[in-house]
Design an enzyme around this catalytic site. Structure first.
Site: not given
Ligand SMILES: *Cc1c(COP(=O)(O)O)cnc(C)c1O
Length: 395
Positions: A204, A74, A240, A182, A154, A202, A328
């Site tokens: 994860h 993300g 890659t 999110q 988030n 993203s 963060c």
């Molecule tokens: C977690 C998050 C990100 C960052 O994503 P990553 O894959 O961890 O770099 C960006 N924006 C929001 C709203 C998030 O919750």
């Protein structure tokens, strides 16, 4: 030491990869290790697999496969969106509109652009965390090149009126980007219906692997290449491909889409139960974020007279993983920029707790968590001089 039970309520920070996701990925580390750019059949099969994954992901937001660009997550997608539009459209203008409640991946990129001659408007939000449409319309100028507003927040879970924002952007011929990290996997998303031009997501955050994400870029947007090198990702983002990550991400997306309705309905029931018990059984609390337009899995609550950090440490001792703001920002003493933006005074913002649910959570876990929170909040208040003064003042 005996293994204590662990209750994980921090799914906005990250989620466990599903068993099916890991199983899908495993062969691509070992027997199917080929570089998708090589010419022989062994490797070309991986190229085909990536195309399939791209299509699965494109379908999930009603886009086309060739509009999906894989990234490392993300944060990279957000950086790419803002910097690429800023660079490509600088001759049209240097004004960008975003909000005060974005993730730092957007806010810090916007600040970087400000240092390089761009003008950024950070829109206020109302007390529920919703962007005000009037303020957005007023902020638009002839030199505005980009509007970037997150799909859902988030920290407090508030969902933005993305369709209305998209319509306003389109009406003014301004590119619209949304950080949907999110929302993706929790809410249905249609980039055409919402007039979204660029979208970040993203892996994860939806039970996929870490280190993989995508940026959706609508066909026709003229952007220069972001990472220079080989011809991967249609030369826009060379390097890659993260084949294992892409395979795992697509599997996670497939399952997230199939299970979305049942999973989020269950989460909403659990969320409401959690909020009801906390507000019914603990005095001097407030729920943060929009009451109705909020992510199915998000609870954010402020407890008066306590420090969120102390609460987190004591919850940790009880085997409960939670957050007091965004992961963060922990480690810094400033209260969350999101909680300040919705108008909370510093001392209330400091006493905030975020609990974000996942499908493996159970009602029984949540009841245990509320019982623990009740005890801990009372213990912390008993130690607080502010609380003592407050109670004295009442009597
Ligand atoms: C977690 C998050 C990100 C960052 O994503 P990553 O894959 O961890 O770099 C960006 N924006 C929001 C709203 C998030 O919750």
């Amino acid at each position: 030491m005996e293994d204590k039970r662990l209750i994980y309520l921090d799914h906005a920070a990250t989620t466990p990869a599903r068993k099916e996701v890991v199983e899908a990925m495993l062969p691509y580390f070992t027997e199917k290790f080929g570089n998708p750019s090589s010419v022989y059949t062994f490797s070309q099969k991986n190229k085909a697999v990536i195309t399939d994954c791209r299509d699965i992901i494109a379908d999930s937001i009603h886009a086309k496969g060739n509009e999906i660009y894989f990234t490392a997550g993300g944060t990279e997608s957000d950086n790419w969106a803002l910097k690429a539009v800023a660079e490509a459209y600088a001759s049209k203008g240097k004004h960008i509109i975003t909000t005060k409640i974005e993730h730092h991946a957007i806010l810090h990129t916007a600040q970087y652009l400000e240092k390089h001659g761009y003008d950024v408007t950070y829109l206020d939000v109302d007390e529920n965390g919703v962007v005000k449409m009037d303020a957005l319309k007023q902020a638009i100028r002839p030199d505005t090149i980009l509007i970037s507003v997150m799909f859902a927040n988030n920290e407090i879970g508030t969902i933005q009126p993305i369709k209305e924002i998209g319509a306003i952007a389109k009406e003014h011929g301004i590119i619209f980007h949304t950080d949907a990290v999110q929302a993706y996997g929790q809410l249905p998303i249609d980039v055409d219906e919402y007039n979204i031009d660029m979208l970040s997501a993203s892996g994860h955050k939806l039970n996929g692997p870490k280190g993989i994400g995508f940026l959706y870029i609508r066909t026709g947007l003229k952007l220069r290449n972001f990472v220079h090198g080989g011809a991967q990702e249609r030369s826009r983002r060379a390097g890659t491909e993260n084949v294992t990550g892409i395979v795992g991400f697509a599997k996670a997306v497939e399952i997230a889409c199939e299970t979305m309705e049942a999973r989020t309905n269950k989460e909403i029931t659990m969320r409401e139960h959690l909020m009801k018990r906390i507000t019914d059984e603990i005095p001097y609390v407030r729920i943060n974020g929009h009451r109705k337009d909020r992510l199915p899995n998000n609870v954010n609550v402020s407890f008066q007279f306590i420090e969120g950090e102390s609460l987190l440490i004591m919850l940790d001792m009880a085997g409960i993983c939670a957050s007091s703001g965004s992961a963060c920002t922990s480690g810094s003493l400033d209260p969350s920029h999101v909680l300040l933006a919705i108008g909370l005074p510093h001392e209330i913002a400091h006493g905030s707790l975020r609990l974000t649910l996942g499908e493996e959570n159970t009602m029984e876990e949540l009841d245990y968590v509320v019982d623990e929170i009740k005890k801990i909040v009372q213990r912390l208040r008993d130690m607080s001089p502010l609380y003592e003064d407050f109670i004295k003042g009442m009597n």
